[in-house]
Scaffold this active site. Structure first.
Site, short mmCIF file in Angstrom:
data_model
loop_
_atom_site.label_atom_id
_atom_site.label_comp_id
_atom_site.label_asym_id
_atom_site.label_seq_id
_atom_site.Cartn_x
_atom_site.Cartn_y
_atom_site.Cartn_z
N ASP A 139 0.82 -1.22 0.00
CA ASP A 139 0.00 0.00 0.00
C ASP A 139 0.85 1.27 0.00
O ASP A 139 2.01 1.26 0.42
CB ASP A 139 -0.88 0.03 1.26
CG ASP A 139 -2.05 -0.94 1.18
OD1 ASP A 139 -2.07 -1.80 0.28
OD2 ASP A 139 -2.95 -0.81 2.04
N HIS A 155 -6.16 3.20 -3.75
CA HIS A 155 -6.18 3.27 -2.28
C HIS A 155 -6.92 4.55 -1.88
O HIS A 155 -7.91 4.49 -1.16
CB HIS A 155 -4.73 3.25 -1.80
CG HIS A 155 -4.56 2.96 -0.34
ND1 HIS A 155 -5.40 2.12 0.37
CD2 HIS A 155 -3.62 3.39 0.56
CE1 HIS A 155 -4.98 2.06 1.63
NE2 HIS A 155 -3.92 2.82 1.77
N HIS A 159 -4.51 9.76 0.80
CA HIS A 159 -4.50 9.01 2.06
C HIS A 159 -5.19 9.74 3.19
O HIS A 159 -4.90 9.53 4.38
CB HIS A 159 -3.08 8.60 2.48
CG HIS A 159 -3.06 7.25 3.16
ND1 HIS A 159 -3.34 7.08 4.50
CD2 HIS A 159 -2.83 6.01 2.68
CE1 HIS A 159 -3.26 5.79 4.79
NE2 HIS A 159 -2.97 5.12 3.71
N HIS A 202 3.66 -2.44 3.06
CA HIS A 202 3.75 -1.08 2.49
C HIS A 202 5.02 -0.92 1.67
O HIS A 202 6.08 -1.35 2.11
CB HIS A 202 3.73 -0.03 3.61
CG HIS A 202 2.41 0.01 4.33
ND1 HIS A 202 2.13 -0.83 5.38
CD2 HIS A 202 1.29 0.75 4.12
CE1 HIS A 202 0.89 -0.61 5.79
NE2 HIS A 202 0.36 0.34 5.06
ZN LIG Z 1 -2.57 3.18 3.34
#
Ligand SMILES: [Zn+2]
Length: 211
Positions: free
Chosen positions: A25, A76, A80, A170
């Site tokens: 991610d 995503h 963020h 990540h």
């Molecule tokens: Zn994230």
């Protein structure tokens, strides 16, 4: 539309099969993503990347490199932002902008969505469904951030993956060096007998093939 699941949310595959789904991610990030791509290529395995729209806009060539290597790419969010802390219209805009930024770079519509922080709200779930996105969470997190994101901790959690797991990792973080830990832990894990017994696949393998 996707064939199974009333809410269209997936968080793991079947335990009875050896498939494991590695997911990364918050990228792409030129400091970390290329090394992770190299590690995946060395072992000839496919994974999935849930990207941020603003990182895609900044590094379109890296997005294309991920796609050309045969990995799955899902959206995503754009920046963020925490979906619960945004007005609904802005939360929808985060998804819309990320979707179109990624689609413009890869030339094909995204099919996967993971909400920022794993936080779902009904409006965005509905929007994901309207965009024919499959919402994907995870069943195993290596916790590669914050105080727990040490090499020993990430390595231990990665070694504990089970068949069917969707593994949250990540390839970028605002808090600096953690993806380096992730990449090192992954590199070490992929050399183990346990990793050799598993079949690492992109999420499209899970979501498009009937059980
Ligand atoms: Zn994230």
């Amino acid at each position: 539309m996707w064939p199974n699941g009333f809410l269209n949310i997936t968080s793991r595959g079947r335990r009875s099969k050896p498939q494991v789904y590695l997911t990364f991610d918050d990228g792409p990030d030129p400091r970390f993503t290329p090394a992770i791509l190299d590690t995946l290529a060395q072992h000839q395995i496919k994974a999935s990347f849930f990207v941020l729209g603003e990182a895609c806009a900044a590094h379109p060539a890296l997005v294309r490199q991920i796609a050309e290597a045969g990995h799955d790419i899902g959206i995503h969010s754009y920046s963020h932002a925490h979906p619960w802390r945004l007005p609904e219209a802005q939360a929808r805009e985060e998804m819309r902008r990320c979707y179109h930024t990624l689609a413009d770079i890869t030339g094909s519509p995204p099919r996967l969505f993971r909400p920022a922080y794993g936080r779902i709200r009904p409006a965005t779930l509905q929007q994901a469904s309207a965009l024919q996105l499959r919402t994907v969470l995870w069943s195993c997190s290596v916790i590669d951030w914050g105080a727990w994101g040490t090499l020993s901790g990430v390595s231990r959690r990665l070694a504990a993956v089970k068949p069917g797991d969707i593994v949250l990792m990540h390839d970028a973080r605002p808090d600096a060096n953690r993806p380096q830990v992730t990449q090192t832990a992954l590199q070490n894990f992929l050399l183990t007998d346990k990793a050799a017994s598993l079949d690492f696949c992109g999420l499209s393998q899970l979501l498009t093939k009937p059980d």
